[in-house]
Design a protein around this motif. Sequence first.
Motif, PDB file in Angstrom:
ATOM      1  N   GLY A 160       0.799  -1.212   0.000  1.00 27.14           N
ATOM      2  CA  GLY A 160       0.000   0.000   0.000  1.00 27.14           C
ATOM      3  C   GLY A 160       0.834   1.266   0.000  1.00 27.14           C
ATOM      4  N   CYS A 187      -6.463  -1.246  -5.907  1.00 23.42           N
ATOM      5  CA  CYS A 187      -7.054  -0.654  -4.718  1.00 23.42           C
ATOM      6  C   CYS A 187      -8.445  -0.143  -5.072  1.00 23.42           C
ATOM      7  CB  CYS A 187      -6.186   0.487  -4.171  1.00 23.42           C
ATOM      8  SG  CYS A 187      -5.995   1.874  -5.293  1.00 23.42           S
ATOM      9  N   GLY A 193     -13.684   2.526  -0.097  1.00 24.67           N
ATOM     10  CA  GLY A 193     -12.997   1.727   0.900  1.00 24.67           C
ATOM     11  C   GLY A 193     -13.955   1.415   2.041  1.00 24.67           C
ATOM     12  N   ARG A 208      -4.496  -4.950  -0.167  1.00 25.09           N
ATOM     13  CA  ARG A 208      -5.506  -3.983  -0.567  1.00 25.09           C
ATOM     14  C   ARG A 208      -6.206  -3.329   0.610  1.00 25.09           C
ATOM     15  NH1 ARG A 208      -8.267  -7.630  -5.359  1.00 25.09           N
ATOM     16  NH2 ARG A 208      -6.366  -7.925  -6.587  1.00 25.09           N
ATOM     17  N   SER A 209      -5.698  -3.535   1.798  1.00 26.37           N
ATOM     18  CA  SER A 209      -6.261  -2.918   2.994  1.00 26.37           C
ATOM     19  C   SER A 209      -5.121  -2.449   3.891  1.00 26.37           C
ATOM     20  CB  SER A 209      -7.141  -3.907   3.764  1.00 26.37           C
ATOM     21  OG  SER A 209      -8.175  -4.416   2.956  1.00 26.37           O
ATOM     22  N   ASP A 220      -8.251  -0.097   0.973  1.00 25.62           N
ATOM     23  CA  ASP A 220      -7.360   1.006   0.613  1.00 25.62           C
ATOM     24  C   ASP A 220      -7.892   1.797  -0.579  1.00 25.62           C
ATOM     25  OD1 ASP A 220      -5.236   2.693   0.526  1.00 25.62           O
ATOM     26  OD2 ASP A 220      -3.769   1.217  -0.151  1.00 25.62           O
ATOM     27  N   ASP A 221      -8.310   3.048  -0.338  1.00 24.57           N
ATOM     28  CA  ASP A 221      -8.658   3.954  -1.441  1.00 24.57           C
ATOM     29  C   ASP A 221      -7.766   5.198  -1.419  1.00 24.57           C
ATOM     30  OD1 ASP A 221      -9.632   5.332   0.746  1.00 24.57           O
ATOM     31  OD2 ASP A 221     -11.577   5.791  -0.152  1.00 24.57           O
TER      32      ASP A 221
END
Length: 320
Positions: A160, A187, A193, A208-209, A220-221
Amino acid sequence: MTSTSILDSRKTARRRPRVTGGRPPAPQASPDEDRPERPEPPLCVLSWDLEGADVWSAADWIADQGADLVLLQGLPTQHVARLHEALAMHLYTRAGEIDGVCSAVAVADDGPLVVGADPLPLAQPWPFATPVAVRLRAQGSGRERPLLRILSVDACSWSGPRRLDEALWLTALAQRESVLAAGNWHCAPIGQGTIVREITDPVLGCHRSYPVGKNTWFGDDRPDRVLTNGGLPDPACAPEARPPGPTTGHRSGDRPLERLHRLHLATALLPAVLGVITSDDPDLRKCAVHLPVTADLDVTRLNTGLREDAARRAARPPCS
């Protein structure tokens, strides 16, 4: 980055027209001839992550779309020649960090874009994107044509923080040039998110988090927020837009449906976007893990937006 063109070895090669909403064959006219009074056909942009795909079938499908600009990620280098032959377009590739895989940008020889040799104004910290400079063919001549930097992006899937750094680099580039970037961002889109309290999938949890508390993770954004706030929004997130469908998760029962594959471009270019769709049918799902994304851009509005974006940068006071 390397560049080759099948047109150099196959002078008679012609692209097949798009199946729906296709561009009519380009007239074989002198550049000095007056253009007929008719609307300029839209610029068709196609982006696809070919990770785990049947590249032979994918190449034929891409060729059938007749796109003017094709951005690819996860392309096995051993299949570059096959793809090059199928598309009959100028193809630019850049090797990634994983041996045997690259990203690519293909530009139609008879489309509205002309490839330039403009150097990248920022050094890339790692080869995560294929940058290509293009200009609109019909708008002025030479360097009078507004520049657009095209990037085929395969963002970091396992870190990330590194993915966030990639987004920051793109926003820094957008302060110097007009940018259109498409690819797999790995993501969530901005605002999508979500809180996750139980992580059963290590890829989802670690890649992705990010943790926000004990046994609590958040989808995750952050990269998408950085891109949007840095002047590179996703046109599919505009209030009046109809968001395209998810691009991955169709072939795995334990993974959520996600729209990881997205287009980002300079804010001044948003009025040029006529629509963004995710192509989805049983054959495409069988062909690849990810689904392709297609966008149509109005060429006249694109030219206006590029000039406005260049004027905005020129009017900005120099750094002290």
